[in-house]
Design an enzyme around this catalytic site. Structure first.
Site, short mmCIF file in Angstrom:
data_model
loop_
_atom_site.label_atom_id
_atom_site.label_comp_id
_atom_site.label_asym_id
_atom_site.label_seq_id
_atom_site.Cartn_x
_atom_site.Cartn_y
_atom_site.Cartn_z
N HIS A 1 56.78 70.67 -47.16
CA HIS A 1 56.70 69.79 -45.99
C HIS A 1 58.02 69.84 -45.23
O HIS A 1 59.08 69.96 -45.85
CB HIS A 1 56.39 68.35 -46.45
CG HIS A 1 56.02 67.46 -45.33
ND1 HIS A 1 56.98 66.91 -44.49
CD2 HIS A 1 54.83 67.05 -44.86
CE1 HIS A 1 56.36 66.19 -43.56
NE2 HIS A 1 55.05 66.25 -43.77
N GLU B 1 52.17 72.25 -39.05
CA GLU B 1 52.73 70.98 -38.58
C GLU B 1 53.99 71.27 -37.77
O GLU B 1 55.08 71.41 -38.34
CB GLU B 1 53.14 70.09 -39.76
CG GLU B 1 52.01 69.57 -40.59
CD GLU B 1 52.41 68.28 -41.33
OE1 GLU B 1 51.63 67.33 -41.27
OE2 GLU B 1 53.48 68.23 -41.94
P1 13P Z 1 52.38 61.88 -38.70
O1 13P Z 1 50.87 61.93 -38.77
O2 13P Z 1 52.93 60.53 -38.97
O3 13P Z 1 52.90 62.53 -37.48
O4 13P Z 1 52.91 62.78 -39.94
C1 13P Z 1 52.45 64.07 -40.04
C2 13P Z 1 52.90 64.58 -41.35
O5 13P Z 1 54.06 64.84 -41.56
C3 13P Z 1 51.87 64.74 -42.40
O6 13P Z 1 52.33 65.47 -43.46
#
Ligand code: 13P
Length: 261
Positions: free
Chosen positions: A98, A170
């Protein structure tokens, strides 16, 4: 590519929120609101301490669990660490790499690669997170960053093992706590297609068709449908909205509606 053959995955990453009793309350509420759907997997990722009690509480026909992190070594003199080997039987999935771990805990490309391999070795499906930061984006280096993160993380796996990996795209700048700029669905689709093509080039058509790719970054019950409808999007990885049981159940509903379109 056959999107229908890939099961939709909705993952709630609770991050460092919800102590054991709060986690139990949230699970009880999710049980009341969320119905099971055969074509949707719903995965919760509470903190390490809450995993075990939540694993005893959840209805396993509707919910599965993920760890948010684990150590790549199965055991050792590594004070404070928990391994994938120790999580066997408790979690189906393990979030790996992550951006918060890469940024705040200095996880390198090699660390992420070793964690992905450890997860697979222990029968836990890694949810490999990749994504460019705002500087990479403004420098026009998004594809290069995605290429490097994907290729290095998968480099110790066979083509068969790659089919058990989930990749979560992400973009760091879209995560709510890093700015939360909303990513345009067309741009997200471009990046997801790019990622699937990278998998295809290295591991072949079958791996590229089977691997699931999620989107993460400020996804809530209103935005989820737009991302879930994308050709290469097989689910969402949700942060802050996963702590709100109305929003999280709304996201599951959006997935249900999208699969019936
Ligand atoms: P948010 O949905 O709060 O933007 O976070 C995304 C995230 O990092 C999920 O792993």
């Amino acid at each position: 590519m056959n999107k229908q053959s890939r099961k939709t995955l909705i993952v709630g990453n609770w991050k460092e929120h919800e102590n054991v009793s709060q986690a139990s309350t949230l699970v009880a509420r999710l049980h009341k609101l969320i119905a099971g759907h055969r074509d949707i997997e719903i995965v919760l990722a509470p903190n390490m301490l809450a995993l075990q009690p939540v694993s005893l509480q959840i209805d396993r026909r509707r919910f599965r669990l993920a760890s948010q992190n684990a150590n790549a070594k199965d055991e050792g003199a590594l004070t404070g660490e928990v391994s994938f080997a120790m999580l066997r039987g408790i979690v189906h999935y393990g979030i790996v790499g992550h951006s918060e771990r890469r940024i705040y805990f200095n996880e390198s490309l090699e660390d992420v690669r070793d964690k992905v391999a450890a997860s697979i070795r222990n029968g836990i499906m890694p949810i490999l997170c990749v994504g460019e930061n705002s500087e990479d984006r403004s420098n026009g280096e998004t594809r290069q960053v995605l290429h490097d993160q994907v290729i290095s993380a998968l480099s110790n796996l066979t083509a068969e093992e790659v089919t058990h990996v989930v990749i979560a795209y992400e973009p760091v700048w879209a995560i709510s706590t890093f700015g939360g700029e909303l990513a345009k669905p067309d741009d997200v689709q471009d990046c997801m297609k790019f990622i699937r093509n990278q998998v295809k080039e290295l591991y072949g058509e079958r791996a590229a068709e089977d691997i699931r790719i999620l989107y993460g970054g400020s996804v809530d019950d209103h935005l989820a449908g737009g991302y879930l409808a994308l050709d290469d999007c097989d689910g969402v990885l949700v942060g802050s909205a996963s702590l709100n049981y109305h929003k999280f159940s709304g996201i599951v509903e959006a997935a249900y509606r999208n699969n019936r379109k």
